[in-house]
Design a protein around this motif. Structure first.
Motif, PDB file in Angstrom:
ATOM      1  N   ILE A  67      25.631  15.870 -16.613  1.00 20.14           N
ATOM      2  CA  ILE A  67      24.318  16.064 -17.225  1.00 20.14           C
ATOM      3  C   ILE A  67      24.354  17.339 -18.046  1.00 20.14           C
ATOM      4  N   GLY A  68      23.886  17.282 -19.282  1.00 19.05           N
ATOM      5  CA  GLY A  68      23.712  18.486 -20.072  1.00 19.05           C
ATOM      6  C   GLY A  68      22.342  19.075 -19.790  1.00 19.05           C
ATOM      7  N   MET A  69      22.299  20.348 -19.473  1.00 17.86           N
ATOM      8  CA  MET A  69      21.010  20.978 -19.179  1.00 17.86           C
ATOM      9  C   MET A  69      21.011  22.438 -19.617  1.00 17.86           C
ATOM     10  N   GLU A  70      19.831  22.963 -19.712  1.00 15.57           N
ATOM     11  CA  GLU A  70      19.626  24.355 -20.115  1.00 15.57           C
ATOM     12  C   GLU A  70      20.205  25.322 -19.084  1.00 15.57           C
ATOM     13  N   ASP A  71      20.877  26.339 -19.551  1.00 16.29           N
ATOM     14  CA  ASP A  71      21.367  27.429 -18.711  1.00 16.29           C
ATOM     15  C   ASP A  71      20.249  28.461 -18.593  1.00 16.29           C
ATOM     16  N   LEU A  72      19.551  28.461 -17.486  1.00 16.96           N
ATOM     17  CA  LEU A  72      18.363  29.299 -17.330  1.00 16.96           C
ATOM     18  C   LEU A  72      18.685  30.788 -17.374  1.00 16.96           C
ATOM     19  N   MET A  73      19.903  31.150 -17.002  1.00 20.66           N
ATOM     20  CA  MET A  73      20.245  32.563 -16.991  1.00 20.66           C
ATOM     21  C   MET A  73      20.392  33.158 -18.381  1.00 20.66           C
ATOM     22  N   CYS A  74      20.412  32.311 -19.410  1.00 21.23           N
ATOM     23  CA  CYS A  74      20.556  32.850 -20.764  1.00 21.23           C
ATOM     24  C   CYS A  74      19.318  33.643 -21.191  1.00 21.23           C
ATOM     25  N   HIS A  75      18.238  33.526 -20.445  1.00 19.67           N
ATOM     26  CA  HIS A  75      17.018  34.257 -20.771  1.00 19.67           C
ATOM     27  C   HIS A  75      16.977  35.645 -20.145  1.00 19.67           C
ATOM     28  N   PHE A  76      18.032  36.000 -19.409  1.00 20.85           N
ATOM     29  CA  PHE A  76      18.027  37.241 -18.646  1.00 20.85           C
ATOM     30  C   PHE A  76      19.306  38.031 -18.891  1.00 20.85           C
ATOM     31  N   THR A  77      19.196  39.345 -18.760  1.00 26.18           N
ATOM     32  CA  THR A  77      20.346  40.233 -18.856  1.00 26.18           C
ATOM     33  C   THR A  77      20.622  40.810 -17.478  1.00 26.18           C
ATOM     34  N   ASN A  78      21.819  40.514 -16.942  1.00 20.64           N
ATOM     35  CA  ASN A  78      22.168  40.975 -15.598  1.00 20.64           C
ATOM     36  C   ASN A  78      21.099  40.546 -14.594  1.00 20.64           C
ATOM     37  N   GLY A  79      20.776  39.248 -14.626  1.00 19.14           N
ATOM     38  CA  GLY A  79      19.681  38.733 -13.813  1.00 19.14           C
ATOM     39  C   GLY A  79      19.980  38.705 -12.327  1.00 19.14           C
ATOM     40  N   CYS A  80      18.926  38.839 -11.530  1.00 18.83           N
ATOM     41  CA  CYS A  80      18.996  38.719 -10.077  1.00 18.83           C
ATOM     42  C   CYS A  80      18.377  37.385  -9.682  1.00 18.83           C
ATOM     43  N   GLY A  81      19.082  36.589  -8.888  1.00 18.21           N
ATOM     44  CA  GLY A  81      18.616  35.246  -8.569  1.00 18.21           C
ATOM     45  C   GLY A  81      18.396  35.034  -7.086  1.00 18.21           C
ATOM     46  N   MET A  82      17.491  34.101  -6.775  1.00 20.21           N
ATOM     47  CA  MET A  82      17.256  33.692  -5.386  1.00 20.21           C
ATOM     48  C   MET A  82      16.982  32.196  -5.359  1.00 20.21           C
ATOM     49  N   ASP A  83      17.642  31.503  -4.431  1.00 18.54           N
ATOM     50  CA  ASP A  83      17.489  30.067  -4.234  1.00 18.54           C
ATOM     51  C   ASP A  83      16.695  29.846  -2.961  1.00 18.54           C
ATOM     52  N   ILE A  84      15.528  29.183  -3.086  1.00 13.89           N
ATOM     53  CA  ILE A  84      14.709  28.844  -1.930  1.00 13.89           C
ATOM     54  C   ILE A  84      14.649  27.328  -1.813  1.00 13.89           C
ATOM     55  N   LYS A  85      15.184  26.794  -0.713  1.00 11.83           N
ATOM     56  CA  LYS A  85      15.192  25.360  -0.463  1.00 11.83           C
ATOM     57  C   LYS A  85      13.836  24.950   0.098  1.00 11.83           C
ATOM     58  N   MET A  86      13.203  23.960  -0.552  1.00 15.12           N
ATOM     59  CA  MET A  86      11.839  23.592  -0.219  1.00 15.12           C
ATOM     60  C   MET A  86      11.774  22.359   0.683  1.00 15.12           C
ATOM     61  N   GLY A  87      10.736  22.337   1.538  1.00 13.95           N
ATOM     62  CA  GLY A  87      10.454  21.178   2.368  1.00 13.95           C
ATOM     63  C   GLY A  87      10.895  21.334   3.813  1.00 13.95           C
ATOM     64  N   THR A  88      10.306  20.505   4.665  1.00 15.30           N
ATOM     65  CA  THR A  88      10.665  20.498   6.084  1.00 15.30           C
ATOM     66  C   THR A  88      11.851  19.590   6.351  1.00 15.30           C
ATOM     67  N   ARG A  89      12.204  18.767   5.365  1.00 18.53           N
ATOM     68  CA  ARG A  89      13.300  17.808   5.522  1.00 18.53           C
ATOM     69  C   ARG A  89      14.178  17.879   4.286  1.00 18.53           C
ATOM     70  N   THR A  90      15.471  18.100   4.472  1.00 15.44           N
ATOM     71  CA  THR A  90      16.389  18.193   3.338  1.00 15.44           C
ATOM     72  C   THR A  90      17.407  17.053   3.350  1.00 15.44           C
ATOM     73  N   PHE A  91      17.073  15.960   4.026  1.00 20.52           N
ATOM     74  CA  PHE A  91      17.902  14.757   4.015  1.00 20.52           C
ATOM     75  C   PHE A  91      17.019  13.550   3.710  1.00 20.52           C
ATOM     76  N   LYS A  92      17.574  12.581   2.973  1.00 21.11           N
ATOM     77  CA  LYS A  92      16.840  11.375   2.622  1.00 21.11           C
ATOM     78  C   LYS A  92      16.758  10.430   3.817  1.00 21.11           C
ATOM     79  N   GLU A  93      15.707   9.615   3.822  1.00 20.28           N
ATOM     80  CA  GLU A  93      15.586   8.635   4.898  1.00 20.28           C
ATOM     81  C   GLU A  93      16.790   7.703   4.930  1.00 20.28           C
ATOM     82  N   SER A  94      17.286   7.356   3.762  1.00 19.62           N
ATOM     83  CA  SER A  94      18.421   6.432   3.698  1.00 19.62           C
ATOM     84  C   SER A  94      19.690   7.024   4.302  1.00 19.62           C
ATOM     85  N   GLU A  95      19.744   8.353   4.432  1.00 14.81           N
ATOM     86  CA  GLU A  95      20.932   9.006   4.966  1.00 14.81           C
ATOM     87  C   GLU A  95      21.045   8.881   6.480  1.00 14.81           C
ATOM     88  N   VAL A  96      19.963   8.543   7.160  1.00 14.10           N
ATOM     89  CA  VAL A  96      19.971   8.587   8.623  1.00 14.10           C
ATOM     90  C   VAL A  96      19.695   7.225   9.255  1.00 14.10           C
TER      91      VAL A  96
END
Length: 364
Positions: free
Chosen positions: A133-162
């Motif tokens: 997939i071609g997508m925008e590089d979000l970090m190009c808007h920042f100089t020496n950016g600081c990042g944080m990844d927050i995983k959302m939701g109470t469930r991080t697996f699909k119903e089909s997986e279980v």
């Protein structure tokens, strides 16, 4: 982990991997300007009530999934080899083996009222037997950016997986390695557990169950990438972790993030697309530098349409999950995160130019 890699003229660099948090630290002085109010690609951050907003994309990732450049990266999470730097402001992301879910979702989100809070979709292609997939590089808007990844939701697996109820020794061993007291007497006899049992155990070990979100990783100035957050369960623990990330910011900078979350909250609650999809394994990506802040929705490889799977065709993103209702707890987590951000903002002293003159981050 900070690594410097260079690529030749063909093929995929296996070290350019991870989530959207492959962060480019060395940027030229021509990096585009950005503020919470306006996006380089003219993504105006305002509340859109229209269901679909179409726009002309203004960047192109190019034809080849290759790179001739040498750049520094900080990878906060995800699988190695799944990202590759393309043209200026662009990334190629490898799609999952089971289809083109993420490309389809990202394309639809780009044409929805949520378009300003997702990366630009720039097309897709096949290379070396893999889909990208071609997508925008979000970090190009920042100089020496600081990042944080927050995983959302109470469930991080699909119903089909279980759905598979087979007992698996490998998952039993993983559970025992994390908590030897967790298995039941019968599980210790069987030496195996189902995937559902392991996945629910894993979520219960983090704040995903207690708060509806968890901190996956972060990188701030003057420190290595930190991923030691998955065992944090309770509000005070998670709040302390968030304060590590927001500590270099002035109160004005934190307010910028708070405004971003409040705008996104309104958009999500009004979005038909959001109500008709199970948002599993998605993250909120926070980025700041000395001048600007931003938040985006990322990682849609497990986002599934549910309008034909349940009565009424929509979920609340709040109700507890039971098998068959497809609830993911996204709004439960978002509400808790927003409230925690408000507490952090209110507790921060007003900016003192004498104290903050070297570290204050101002929102443009």
């Amino acid at each position: 982990v900070v690594s410097t890699q260079s690529t030749g003229s063909s093929g995929i660099n296996a070290e350019y991997g991870g989530s959207l948090l492959c962060m480019i630290l060395s940027r030229s002085s021509s990096s585009p300007a950005f503020s919470p109010a306006a996006h380089r690609w003219e993504k105006t951050r305002k509340i859109e009530r229209a269901n679909h907003v179409t726009r002309k994309l203004s960047i192109n990732p190019g034809d080849a999934v290759i790179s001739n450049s040498k750049r520094d990266f900080v990878q906060l999470g995800g699988h190695q080899g799944h990202f590759h730097i393309a043209g200026p402001g662009c990334l190629w992301k490898q799609q999952a083996k089971d289809g083109d879910i993420e490309a389809k979702v990202l394309k639809e989100l780009n044409e929805s009222s949520l378009h300003a809070y997702v990366p630009d979709y720039l097309g897709d292609k096949e290379h070396d037997g893999k889909k990208w997939i071609g997508m925008e590089d979000l970090m190009c808007h920042f100089t020496n950016g600081c990042g944080m990844d927050i995983k959302m939701g109470t469930r991080t697996f699909k119903e089909s997986e279980v759905k598979n109820q087979n007992l698996r020794a490998d998952l039993y061993d993983k559970m025992v390695s994390q908590d030897p007291s967790e298995p039941t007497e019968q599980e210790n006899i069987d030496k195996g557990i189902t995937k559902l049992r392991y996945m629910t155990f894993r979520e219960r070990e983090s704040s995903s169950q207690t708060l509806g979100f968890r901190v996956e990783a972060m990188k701030v100035w003057g420190s290595e990438t930190n991923k030691d957050f998955k065992k944090l369960k309770y509000g005070d623990q998670v709040k302390n972790a968030l304060q590590i990330y927001f500590n270099p910011l002035s109160k004005a900078g934190i307010k910028g993030f708070l405004q971003e979350l409040e705008n996104l909250d309104t958009l999500l609650r009004e979005s038909t697309f959001f109500k008709e999809h199970e948002f599993i394994g998605t993250s909120l990506l926070f980025i700041y530098d000395k001048d600007r802040v931003g938040i985006w929705l990322i990682d849609f490889g497990k986002t599934t349409p549910i309008r034909d799977l349940i009565e009424g065709g929509q979920i609340t993103h709040i109700n507890p999950w039971v098998r068959g209702n497809y609830e993911d707890g996204y709004f439960f987590g978002f509400t808790n995160l927003l409230e925690m951000m408000r507490e952090i903002y209110e507790a921060r002293d007003e900016d003192d130019e004498t104290v903050h003159q070297q570290t204050t981050l101002r929102v443009n």
